[in-house]
Scaffold this active site. Structure first.
Site, PDB file in Angstrom:
ATOM      1  N   GLY A  16       0.797  -1.225   0.000  1.00  0.00           N
ATOM      2  CA  GLY A  16       0.000   0.000   0.000  1.00  0.00           C
ATOM      3  C   GLY A  16       0.826   1.269   0.000  1.00  0.00           C
ATOM      4  O   GLY A  16       0.396   2.303  -0.538  1.00  0.00           O
ATOM      5  N   LYS A  62      -3.758  -9.787  -1.598  1.00  0.00           N
ATOM      6  CA  LYS A  62      -3.075  -9.484  -2.860  1.00  0.00           C
ATOM      7  C   LYS A  62      -1.740 -10.219  -2.993  1.00  0.00           C
ATOM      8  O   LYS A  62      -1.297 -10.496  -4.115  1.00  0.00           O
ATOM      9  CB  LYS A  62      -2.891  -7.972  -3.024  1.00  0.00           C
ATOM     10  CG  LYS A  62      -2.093  -7.289  -1.930  1.00  0.00           C
ATOM     11  CD  LYS A  62      -0.669  -7.012  -2.331  1.00  0.00           C
ATOM     12  CE  LYS A  62       0.066  -6.303  -1.215  1.00  0.00           C
ATOM     13  NZ  LYS A  62       1.519  -6.434  -1.314  1.00  0.00           N
TER      14      LYS A  62
END
Length: 314
Positions: free
Chosen positions: A10, A214
């Site tokens: 992120g 992910k």
């Protein structure tokens, strides 16, 4: 030429403490594109995947406000995932094309909106655990749970939130397209946010309300493109055992057998480092040459084996 799948954390898109404006995110992506371009210049074939948690969270807030104020129907989780795949893919591909052109390199870059198949009987569907979307007070959260069939929990003293399943990824529907583009020399961005979760029913695909990790989905992508190296870039420079304790130890070069033992001993938290470690274990056990967990700002050093956690076969 070695092929590397890069799973961006992120912090590649949104830094801690930032509001999430387009300008903030694009500046972060530009810096990330510089790191990726450095890797490309060293002769690696690159496939990129990324997270989308903050962006999905913001989108769900937008939809919540739009529904409450203007009566605009909110879209389901799978659609939110597809929307943010497009958003982040656009930013990464534009920044990377511009960075490569500035270095005199012309390479085609393409984002594939990717569907990830999960098992409809995955136990995660019976045990939703992944918090998503805005925080609510208890009364509002329970009202929404009754009206919409949500599962809600109290989240770390910060309020009540919806939780959704996080099933294990099996494969990507668009794998043949991704493989073809990679073989033709494209730099592909795929499986963003773990991909859009879908199940197969009677030969038909159907989106489901879930969030796929992910890094685990990135590992499946690495298998599908026959990668030599799988590299997870995050905000810490590797994995550690006894994290936060006086005998904390950061792992450098480690065999998959050693790492698997540490994983089974519970050294890595489920919501943070755990999935990353599981993903690199799976990649090496599949037949990958090397897997890496490292800090985004030290990506090139990590790829050269100089830093980060380097996972190898025995």
């Amino acid at each position: 030429m070695k092929r590397v799948v890069i799973a961006l954390g992120g912090n590649a898109i949104l830094q801690r403490g930032q509001k999430g404006t387009y300008e903030e995110q694009m500046e972060n992506v530009r810096r990330t594109a510089g790191q990726i371009a450095d890797i490309i210049e060293k002769g690696y074939e690159v496939v990129i995947t990324h997270g989308n948690g903050p962006q999905v969270g913001a989108l769900l807030l937008h939809m919540d406000a739009g529904q409450q104020v203007h009566g605009i129907p909110a879209q389901p989780m799978d659609v939110a995932g597809a929307m943010t795949q497009g958003q982040i893919g656009y930013m990464i591909q534009q920044a990377l094309i511009n960075e490569l052109r500035a270095r005199g390199i012309e390479r085609p870059v393409a984002t594939i909106v990717t569907q990830t198949v999960v098992d409809r009987d995955d136990p995660a569907f019976q045990n939703p655990s992944k918090p998503v979307g805005p925080f609510y007070d208890e009364e509002t959260a329970k009202k929404l749970a009754r009206e919409k069939g949500w599962t809600v929990i109290e989240d770390s003293g910060r309020g009540w939130r919806r939780v959704v399943p996080s099933p294990d990824p099996k494969h990507h529907v668009e794998a043949p397209v991704i493989q073809d583009l990679v073989e033709k020399g494209f730099i592909v961005i795929a499986s963003g946010g773990g991909g859009v979760p879908v199940i197969e029913e009677n030969g038909q695909l159907k989106g489901v309300e879930a969030v796929i990790d992910k890094d685990l989905a990135g590992e499946r992508l690495a298998e599908e493109v026959n990668a030599d190296i799988f590299m997870i870039l995050t905000d810490v420079n590797g994995a550690a055992i006894n994290f936060g304790k006086p005998d904390e130890e950061w792992l450098g070069k480690v065999t998959v057998e050693e790492l698997k033992r540490y994983y089974e001993e519970g050294h890595f938290k489920k919501g943070s480092m755990g999935p990353k470690v599981l993903a690199v274990i799976r990649f090496i056990e599949w037949g990958g040459e090397r897997a890496i967990i490292a800090s985004l700002d030290r990506a090139v050093e990590a790829l050269e084996g100089k830093t980060g956690t380097q996972v190898v076969r025995a």
